[in-house]
Design an enzyme around this catalytic site. Sequence first.
Site, mmCIF file in Angstrom:
data_model
loop_
_atom_site.group_PDB
_atom_site.id
_atom_site.type_symbol
_atom_site.label_atom_id
_atom_site.label_comp_id
_atom_site.label_asym_id
_atom_site.label_seq_id
_atom_site.Cartn_x
_atom_site.Cartn_y
_atom_site.Cartn_z
ATOM 1 N N HIS A 367 0.801 -1.126 0.018
ATOM 2 C CA HIS A 367 -0.149 0.007 -0.146
ATOM 3 C C HIS A 367 0.872 1.369 0.068
ATOM 4 O O HIS A 367 0.691 2.233 -0.645
ATOM 5 C CB HIS A 367 -0.741 0.045 1.271
ATOM 6 C CG HIS A 367 -1.469 -1.498 1.308
ATOM 7 N ND1 HIS A 367 -2.042 -1.850 2.435
ATOM 8 C CD2 HIS A 367 -1.805 -2.310 0.433
ATOM 9 C CE1 HIS A 367 -2.558 -3.092 2.309
ATOM 10 N NE2 HIS A 367 -2.513 -3.533 1.068
ATOM 11 N N CYS A 680 -6.381 -1.684 -18.166
ATOM 12 C CA CYS A 680 -6.245 -0.737 -16.810
ATOM 13 C C CYS A 680 -5.013 -1.299 -16.010
ATOM 14 O O CYS A 680 -4.433 -0.967 -15.297
ATOM 15 C CB CYS A 680 -7.453 -0.518 -16.262
ATOM 16 S SG CYS A 680 -8.277 -1.950 -15.220
HETATM 17 C C1 PEP Z 1 -5.052 -5.498 -12.483
HETATM 18 O O1 PEP Z 1 -5.146 -6.635 -11.712
HETATM 19 O O2 PEP Z 1 -4.607 -5.551 -13.409
HETATM 20 C C2 PEP Z 1 -5.526 -4.336 -12.071
HETATM 21 C C3 PEP Z 1 -5.762 -3.272 -12.552
HETATM 22 O O3 PEP Z 1 -6.120 -4.317 -10.636
HETATM 23 P P1 PEP Z 1 -5.165 -4.264 -9.437
HETATM 24 O O4 PEP Z 1 -3.795 -4.027 -9.952
HETATM 25 O O5 PEP Z 1 -5.620 -3.298 -8.291
HETATM 26 O O6 PEP Z 1 -5.383 -5.766 -8.662
#
Ligand code: PEP
Length: 755
Positions: A367, A680
Amino acid sequence: MRGALGGPGVLLRRLREVMAASISPQERLDRLVVLIAGNLVAEVCSVYVLREDGSLELYATEGLNREAVHLTTMRAGEGLVGLIASEAEPLALSDAQAHPSFSYRPETGEEVYRSFLGVPILRGGAVMGVLVIQNRASRLYSEEEVESLQTTAMLMAEMIAAGGLKSLAAPGASIGLDRPIHGIGVALADGVGLGHAVLHEPRVAITNLIAENPAAEVGRLEAAIGEMRASIDELVERGDVAHTGEHRDVLETFRMFAHDQGWLRRMREVVMTGLTAEAAVERVQSDTRAKMLRQTDPYLRERLHDLDDLANRLLRTLVGKANGVARENLPENAILVARSMGPAALLDYDRAHLRGLVLEEGGPTSHIAIVARALGIPAVGEVVNATALIEGGDAIIVDGQAGEVQIRPQPDVENAYKDKARLRARKQKQYQKLKELPAVTRDGVDITLQINAGLIVDMPNIEATAAAGIGLFRTELQFMVAQHMPTTAEQQALYAAVLEAAADLPVTFRTLDIGGDKVLPYMERVEEENPALGWRAIRIGLDKPRLLRAQVRAMLRAGAGRDLKIMLPMVATTDEFRRARMIIRREQVMLEKQGVTPPRDLRVGVMVEVPSLLFELPEIAREADFLSIGTNDLMQFLFAADRENKRVADRFDPLGVGPLRALRRIVEAAAETGCPVTVCGEMGGKPLETMALIGLGYRGFSMSAASIGPVKAMLRALDTAKLRERMDWMLASPEGVTNLRPQLAAFATEFKVPV
Ligand code: PEP
Ligand code: MG
């Protein structure tokens, strides 16, 4: 009777007199070794000091040939002295020459001495030298003698640390005290920062080492232990763990150690050698740290960490609070150094003065790393023993790109980094210029570039990058930095502030993605064998609908009268999506009944990050309002390679034909049903990878703010038609090539696409 003459307290008092006498440093050392040898009834006492080059130099001796002083050196690991320095443990031998590590040095004349006792000179767990006594006859050294020599070594450590021996070092053989150290860690947040160290939790400075009255010191130690136990018991029993920000398990472990008889006995024994209570705690702590640094078993290492924490508490009880730098009063160019740190603690510092962050713990997905990235603070994690190696005020360079730290750098190293920082600044300026230009490829294809966010501090990044909105708002960050579960009103307030800051640009709020590595300190922890495959994200939301409903309500209320996008994480089946959407619908109906203004337009989308969804693409693409690919998790699950595990995380390339074909299926299925799709995860954000994704047909990305510039520079030079053609050919793999990275890089070079 063998053993210390006149008891250890007498030795310490004499040592103090010698320390205080106004004599030259060499004379002081010479007198100290005579004193120690006499008191411990040894024929030899020698001090070896660790030099900057890692070798150990004989600095003083009583009993060995004096001519050898400043001439005899042992390389790291060489001989018994080298062994003690590398193991950081005392070594007592009744027949030294029979030991396999014994190394014969004719200039010292030590061949006639059979017995040997050596202890490391330790400070904060770091070795600064070795102190040795020897006897002609074969003898066994008592525990009391070992203890006494260790206590003496602690005083020497303070003397070396205070710079008392610096003037004795020959040119090119300086003491390893201010030596430059090149620390290797893990890159947490990109950027290069130069500045001076500020310790997040400064070491408690101990000025009074030698006890006037040992009995009184035992009393002080007992009282402090009692006080510490009571405060920990109170914390555990109050059950109000969240309030303290400490995890319940940690407190339980603390409680166990606070009653650990072995540990407490060690400290009492050390006090009995004549140290003050605080010096005794520090000595035991230094041994613990030295063990911790050499411990490879992660479980035992963690336990030693706990003991170290406990010793810190005890020191604070005994000496009072450490004199730290006030958070609001940071010096210019501060580089924060901590063992570990919560995200909230980082936010407490004045961002304007922070140039970097160095942590002993903390991986890239921790975090604190997320917050450091959000704040644009270069950060490096997993730097072993950083808090012991770095003193407040030391010059430090943080290279958040390479994951390296330069401690007390030489001028040439510093200049090289200044150049690097300048180069980066120049590049940033170029990206800054691109800001005004549209994200359009050479052949006129529009690409949508949005940013990922999770805290209100991220919001100015929209304006700074001219991003098209927020493609992924990680709502769990608010939960992770909070001391207690955020109320619905607090959640609503954050979402409203985010929407307000985004003005008319779109924001995609992702519902809570907790569980797995994202642990909330105030929530009961569920022990799972495989947390990444366990009870997390939408699975918790569906099993505890109250939590999901409250969050959806906060989003709907915050989005009153405007467009709102809600995204569901870790969806594994279309059925899960349907159930979650039903919960959202129900909330919508409830709010309508209450007369609350609904969002103008609500879209509910899905993260594609669990591979099972790849086999329900027609269904999910038809039913969801949009898809967003979480490549971080998708790659972890496709390759069965834990994204948190350094041994395997980078083992598989997302630019292989396997993952690229999977990604092509998603974009094609989305196109067939007209479902918008973006990427993303971190794959979209790296220029070469993003280029490949554009080649597959992706037109929308959400990435860290720092990636927007490099990606825009790449795509503005890109001819998508040419790339598409080349990629179709590559993915057919006519020549059996299964990793396309080299070919993609060659394409970029050929067409002058900066990647
Ligand atoms: C991912 O898994 O690529 C994502 C964008 O979410 P996180 O990194 O928050 O798991
Ligand atoms: Mg994910």
